[in-house]
Design a protein around this motif. Sequence first.
Motif, PDB file in Angstrom:
ATOM      1  N   VAL A  40       0.859  -1.180   0.000  1.00  0.00           N
ATOM      2  CA  VAL A  40       0.000   0.000   0.000  1.00  0.00           C
ATOM      3  C   VAL A  40       0.895   1.230   0.000  1.00  0.00           C
ATOM      4  N   VAL A  41       0.485   2.229  -0.777  1.00  0.00           N
ATOM      5  CA  VAL A  41       1.167   3.522  -0.758  1.00  0.00           C
ATOM      6  C   VAL A  41       0.461   4.402   0.274  1.00  0.00           C
ATOM      7  N   ILE A  42       1.229   4.849   1.253  1.00  0.00           N
ATOM      8  CA  ILE A  42       0.662   5.680   2.324  1.00  0.00           C
ATOM      9  C   ILE A  42       0.783   7.158   1.968  1.00  0.00           C
ATOM     10  N   ARG A  43       1.876   7.489   1.320  1.00  0.00           N
ATOM     11  CA  ARG A  43       2.124   8.884   0.946  1.00  0.00           C
ATOM     12  C   ARG A  43       2.957   8.849  -0.333  1.00  0.00           C
ATOM     13  N   GLY A  44       2.769   9.845  -1.204  1.00  0.00           N
ATOM     14  CA  GLY A  44       3.524   9.881  -2.452  1.00  0.00           C
ATOM     15  C   GLY A  44       2.794   9.124  -3.553  1.00  0.00           C
ATOM     16  N   SER A  45       3.549   8.656  -4.537  1.00  0.00           N
ATOM     17  CA  SER A  45       2.944   7.943  -5.660  1.00  0.00           C
ATOM     18  C   SER A  45       4.015   7.121  -6.371  1.00  0.00           C
ATOM     19  N   ALA A  46       3.529   6.167  -7.176  1.00  0.00           N
ATOM     20  CA  ALA A  46       4.454   5.264  -7.868  1.00  0.00           C
ATOM     21  C   ALA A  46       3.757   4.645  -9.073  1.00  0.00           C
ATOM     22  N   GLY A  47       4.565   4.139  -9.989  1.00  0.00           N
ATOM     23  CA  GLY A  47       4.060   3.367 -11.128  1.00  0.00           C
ATOM     24  C   GLY A  47       4.506   1.924 -10.971  1.00  0.00           C
ATOM     25  N   LEU A  48       3.536   1.025 -10.823  1.00  0.00           N
ATOM     26  CA  LEU A  48       3.834  -0.396 -10.625  1.00  0.00           C
ATOM     27  C   LEU A  48       3.460  -1.148 -11.885  1.00  0.00           C
ATOM     28  N   ALA A 100       8.971  12.029  -7.714  1.00  0.00           N
ATOM     29  CA  ALA A 100      10.228  12.777  -7.675  1.00  0.00           C
ATOM     30  C   ALA A 100      10.117  14.016  -6.797  1.00  0.00           C
ATOM     31  N   THR A 101       8.903  14.352  -6.372  1.00  0.00           N
ATOM     32  CA  THR A 101       8.711  15.622  -5.666  1.00  0.00           C
ATOM     33  C   THR A 101       8.521  15.449  -4.157  1.00  0.00           C
ATOM     34  N   GLU A 102       8.139  14.246  -3.726  1.00  0.00           N
ATOM     35  CA  GLU A 102       8.003  13.997  -2.286  1.00  0.00           C
ATOM     36  C   GLU A 102       8.304  12.525  -2.028  1.00  0.00           C
ATOM     37  N   PRO A 103       8.716  12.179  -0.801  1.00  0.00           N
ATOM     38  CA  PRO A 103       8.990  10.774  -0.508  1.00  0.00           C
ATOM     39  C   PRO A 103       7.717   9.924  -0.654  1.00  0.00           C
ATOM     40  N   THR A 104       7.888   8.735  -1.189  1.00  0.00           N
ATOM     41  CA  THR A 104       6.801   7.769  -1.263  1.00  0.00           C
ATOM     42  C   THR A 104       6.992   6.758  -0.134  1.00  0.00           C
ATOM     43  N   VAL A 105       5.977   6.680   0.729  1.00  0.00           N
ATOM     44  CA  VAL A 105       6.025   5.779   1.885  1.00  0.00           C
ATOM     45  C   VAL A 105       5.105   4.597   1.596  1.00  0.00           C
TER      46      VAL A 105
END
Lengths: 107, 107
Positions: free
Chosen positions: B53-61, B93-98
């Motif tokens: 689960v992404v708690i904060r930020g974003s990603a491409g899976l 790239a702009t904030e940490p992804t947790v």
Amino acid sequence: MTNLFAGIAGPRDAERFDVLLETPAFTLERIVSTGQATPPGQWYDQARNEWVVVIRGSAGLRFEDENGPRLLRAGDHVLIPARRRHRVEWTDATEPTVWLALHYSGR
Amino acid sequence: MTNLFAGIAGPRDAERFDVLLETPAFTLERIVSTGQATPPGQWYDQARNEWVVVIRGSAGLRFEDENGPRLLRAGDHVLIPARRRHRVEWTDATEPTVWLALHYSGR
């Protein structure tokens, strides 16, 4: 794929529990609280360990063997060992509190 | 008690992995990504299931058997079954992804 913040209840709704994953070893659930608390004088006394994290909102978690509740805010996580009596003194009255709870047996 | 957002790295630091809980049945870890991605051409092919689960930020899976990456934003969770090849195409790239990642065997 779903989202932890989907289907969040309004402030007058009941507390909501959704099982996200269940295996013989553990149960992972999402809890959405909207101001609820454990009824007065009642304690949870669980057979399994429970790891909980507050994702959004806030809550007061009280262990019977501590003097007052711990304040849990977004990101705070705590392990509640099996048989350690505890209760939720309060949950946020102004916004939904979203928890993840992982229940598991053994060490 | 600790917090999922504690010790979050700055944007130039390496990806960070912290085990929160480890039992014979599962491992729960926090991951903090700061723009990292899986190296080009590389795929994860894991022996255990992984719920993330992404708690904060974003990603491409990206799953190998899908045409493009899935966008994961705060609250999005997905089950990656064992042996389903996948990679992280990008992280914010702009904030940490947790992330929280729960690795477990069996069904």
